[in-house]
Design a protein around this motif. Structure first.
Motif, PDB file in Angstrom:
ATOM      1  N   HIS A  53       0.839  -1.200   0.000  1.00 19.47           N
ATOM      2  CA  HIS A  53       0.000   0.000   0.000  1.00 19.47           C
ATOM      3  C   HIS A  53       0.879   1.257   0.000  1.00 19.47           C
ATOM      4  CE1 HIS A  53      -3.430   2.567   0.668  1.00 19.47           C
ATOM      5  NE2 HIS A  53      -2.852   3.084   1.746  1.00 19.47           N
ATOM      6  N   ARG A  54       1.964   1.203   0.742  1.00 16.40           N
ATOM      7  CA  ARG A  54       2.899   2.344   0.792  1.00 16.40           C
ATOM      8  C   ARG A  54       3.518   2.572  -0.591  1.00 16.40           C
ATOM      9  NH1 ARG A  54       3.327   6.906   1.919  1.00 16.40           N
ATOM     10  NH2 ARG A  54       5.208   7.772   2.791  1.00 16.40           N
ATOM     11  N   VAL A  55       3.861   1.495  -1.302  1.00 18.84           N
ATOM     12  CA  VAL A  55       4.383   1.609  -2.664  1.00 18.84           C
ATOM     13  C   VAL A  55       3.340   2.280  -3.556  1.00 18.84           C
ATOM     14  CG1 VAL A  55       5.051   0.295  -4.735  1.00 18.84           C
ATOM     15  CG2 VAL A  55       5.983  -0.344  -2.503  1.00 18.84           C
ATOM     16  N   GLU A  56       2.103   1.877  -3.417  1.00 20.40           N
ATOM     17  CA  GLU A  56       1.034   2.477  -4.218  1.00 20.40           C
ATOM     18  C   GLU A  56       0.919   3.975  -3.940  1.00 20.40           C
ATOM     19  OE1 GLU A  56      -2.046  -1.259  -4.875  1.00 20.40           O
ATOM     20  OE2 GLU A  56      -2.312   0.030  -3.107  1.00 20.40           O
ATOM     21  N   GLN A  57       1.018   4.356  -2.667  1.00 18.99           N
ATOM     22  CA  GLN A  57       0.951   5.770  -2.304  1.00 18.99           C
ATOM     23  C   GLN A  57       2.113   6.554  -2.904  1.00 18.99           C
ATOM     24  OE1 GLN A  57       0.951   5.306   1.971  1.00 18.99           O
ATOM     25  NE2 GLN A  57      -1.216   5.873   2.109  1.00 18.99           N
ATOM     26  N   ASN A  82      -1.249   1.218  -8.873  1.00 24.73           N
ATOM     27  CA  ASN A  82      -2.069   0.301  -8.108  1.00 24.73           C
ATOM     28  C   ASN A  82      -1.764  -1.137  -8.524  1.00 24.73           C
ATOM     29  OD1 ASN A  82      -4.315  -1.249  -7.145  1.00 24.73           O
ATOM     30  ND2 ASN A  82      -5.440   0.670  -6.897  1.00 24.73           N
ATOM     31  N   PHE A  83      -1.508  -2.003  -7.565  1.00 25.11           N
ATOM     32  CA  PHE A  83      -1.192  -3.397  -7.868  1.00 25.11           C
ATOM     33  C   PHE A  83      -2.383  -4.162  -8.445  1.00 25.11           C
ATOM     34  CE2 PHE A  83       2.312  -2.510  -4.950  1.00 25.11           C
ATOM     35  CZ  PHE A  83       3.366  -3.097  -5.643  1.00 25.11           C
ATOM     36  N   THR A  84      -3.607  -3.674  -8.226  1.00 21.61           N
ATOM     37  CA  THR A  84      -4.768  -4.372  -8.773  1.00 21.61           C
ATOM     38  C   THR A  84      -5.050  -3.977 -10.223  1.00 21.61           C
ATOM     39  OG1 THR A  84      -6.275  -2.713  -7.862  1.00 21.61           O
ATOM     40  CG2 THR A  84      -5.861  -4.681  -6.519  1.00 21.61           C
ATOM     41  N   ASN A  85      -4.416  -2.927 -10.700  1.00 27.44           N
ATOM     42  CA  ASN A  85      -4.522  -2.536 -12.100  1.00 27.44           C
ATOM     43  C   ASN A  85      -3.398  -3.247 -12.849  1.00 27.44           C
ATOM     44  OD1 ASN A  85      -3.697  -1.011 -14.518  1.00 27.44           O
ATOM     45  ND2 ASN A  85      -5.317   0.425 -13.908  1.00 27.44           N
ATOM     46  N   ARG A  86      -3.758  -4.157 -13.743  1.00 29.69           N
ATOM     47  CA  ARG A  86      -2.703  -5.001 -14.348  1.00 29.69           C
ATOM     48  C   ARG A  86      -1.669  -4.206 -15.133  1.00 29.69           C
ATOM     49  NH1 ARG A  86      -4.479  -7.965 -19.764  1.00 29.69           N
ATOM     50  NH2 ARG A  86      -6.077  -6.505 -20.384  1.00 29.69           N
ATOM     51  N   GLN A 109      -0.654  -1.029 -14.514  1.00 30.68           N
ATOM     52  CA  GLN A 109       0.202  -0.346 -13.550  1.00 30.68           C
ATOM     53  C   GLN A 109       1.082  -1.344 -12.798  1.00 30.68           C
ATOM     54  OE1 GLN A 109      -2.338   2.116 -11.123  1.00 30.68           O
ATOM     55  NE2 GLN A 109      -2.983   3.360 -12.859  1.00 30.68           N
ATOM     56  N   SER A 110       0.518  -2.498 -12.488  1.00 29.19           N
ATOM     57  CA  SER A 110       1.287  -3.547 -11.831  1.00 29.19           C
ATOM     58  C   SER A 110       2.414  -4.035 -12.746  1.00 29.19           C
ATOM     59  CB  SER A 110       0.356  -4.701 -11.461  1.00 29.19           C
ATOM     60  OG  SER A 110       1.050  -5.711 -10.790  1.00 29.19           O
ATOM     61  N   GLN A 111       2.105  -4.187 -14.018  1.00 26.50           N
ATOM     62  CA  GLN A 111       3.120  -4.611 -14.990  1.00 26.50           C
ATOM     63  C   GLN A 111       4.213  -3.556 -15.128  1.00 26.50           C
ATOM     64  OE1 GLN A 111       3.096  -7.718 -16.544  1.00 26.50           O
ATOM     65  NE2 GLN A 111       5.177  -7.149 -17.056  1.00 26.50           N
ATOM     66  N   GLU A 112       3.835  -2.306 -15.056  1.00 30.51           N
ATOM     67  CA  GLU A 112       4.821  -1.233 -15.124  1.00 30.51           C
ATOM     68  C   GLU A 112       5.769  -1.304 -13.927  1.00 30.51           C
ATOM     69  OE1 GLU A 112       4.790   3.587 -15.426  1.00 30.51           O
ATOM     70  OE2 GLU A 112       3.213   2.504 -16.465  1.00 30.51           O
ATOM     71  N   LEU A 113       5.213  -1.537 -12.744  1.00 34.27           N
ATOM     72  CA  LEU A 113       6.056  -1.700 -11.556  1.00 34.27           C
ATOM     73  C   LEU A 113       6.981  -2.902 -11.713  1.00 34.27           C
ATOM     74  CD1 LEU A 113       3.416  -0.968  -8.777  1.00 34.27           C
ATOM     75  CD2 LEU A 113       5.501   0.359  -9.203  1.00 34.27           C
ATOM     76  N   TYR A 114       6.440  -4.003 -12.204  1.00 33.02           N
ATOM     77  CA  TYR A 114       7.241  -5.216 -12.382  1.00 33.02           C
ATOM     78  C   TYR A 114       8.356  -4.995 -13.403  1.00 33.02           C
ATOM     79  CZ  TYR A 114       8.505 -10.049 -13.320  1.00 33.02           C
ATOM     80  OH  TYR A 114       9.204 -11.219 -13.486  1.00 33.02           O
ATOM     81  N   ASN A 115       8.022  -4.387 -14.531  1.00 33.88           N
ATOM     82  CA  ASN A 115       9.045  -4.123 -15.550  1.00 33.88           C
ATOM     83  C   ASN A 115      10.130  -3.194 -15.012  1.00 33.88           C
ATOM     84  OD1 ASN A 115       7.740  -5.738 -17.407  1.00 33.88           O
ATOM     85  ND2 ASN A 115       6.738  -4.047 -18.445  1.00 33.88           N
ATOM     86  N   ALA A 116       9.727  -2.177 -14.271  1.00 35.16           N
ATOM     87  CA  ALA A 116      10.713  -1.261 -13.688  1.00 35.16           C
ATOM     88  C   ALA A 116      11.627  -2.010 -12.718  1.00 35.16           C
ATOM     89  CB  ALA A 116      10.013  -0.107 -12.982  1.00 35.16           C
TER      90      ALA A 116
END
Length: 176
Positions: A144-148, A153-157, A159-166
């Motif tokens: 949740h802190r990462v999302e802030q 948002n980790f539930t948005n695929r 945005q989650s994929q962007e975090l994973y790729n980064a």
């Protein structure tokens, strides 16, 4: 190695025998057999060795130890290794992750490690908590802190994929 299904089978059989041999070693040696592309000349062999070295660093980080890995099976990392100019990748990883990294420096948290474990555990909170020897609510709080911090948002695929790729790029460049 490409187009060598028969050779792959032989290599895998030899590797499996090697693994059985190593299982008798009391020192518990860690290893990864990394099979690169076929090389026709010395300059391609040098390039293959460089790629293999980078690949081993990445494989170590993503816990692909004690396995056989063929170059054409490393997917996204193979694409990352093909770029000589890593500046755009670095810029992307920084844009996505810098708020988290800056916060980690100040607060001494484990947000990057938690994100990586979360993705490794197929976004399962309980398995992530078990892997990190943490409580499920601790993992939930960190994510949740990462999302802030990132606005993702980790539930948005996407945005989650962007975090994973980064994260993949961050670890690739850090270990490469």
């Amino acid at each position: 190695m490409r187009n060598c299904a028969g050779d792959r089978k032989k290599i895998i059989e030899i590797f499996e025998r090697f693994v059985k041999f190593l299982q008798n070693d009391p020192n518990e040696i860690e290893y990864t057999l990394n099979i690169g592309e076929t090389c026709e000349n010395l300059s391609k062999l040098q390039k293959s060795f460089h790629e293999t070295s980078k690949t081993n660093s990445v494989l170590e980080h993503i816990n692909r130890k004690n396995k056989i890995v063929f170059y054409d099976e490393i997917g996204f990392y193979r694409m990352l290794m093909s770029y000589e100019n890593t500046a755009p990748m670095q810029q992307f990883a920084n844009e996505v992750l810098s708020p988290v990294m800056q916060y980690e420096k100040k607060a001494h948290t484990q947000l990057i490690e938690t994100m990586w474990a979360y993705f490794e555990c197929d976004c399962n909170l309980q398995r992530t908590a078990d892997k990190l020897f943490s409580h499920k609510n601790t993992v939930k709080y960190r994510l949740h802190r990462v999302e802030q911090l990132t606005g993702k948002n980790f539930t948005n695929r996407y945005q989650s994929q962007e975090l994973y790729n980064a994260l993949m790029i961050y670890y690739f460049l850090e270990k490469g």
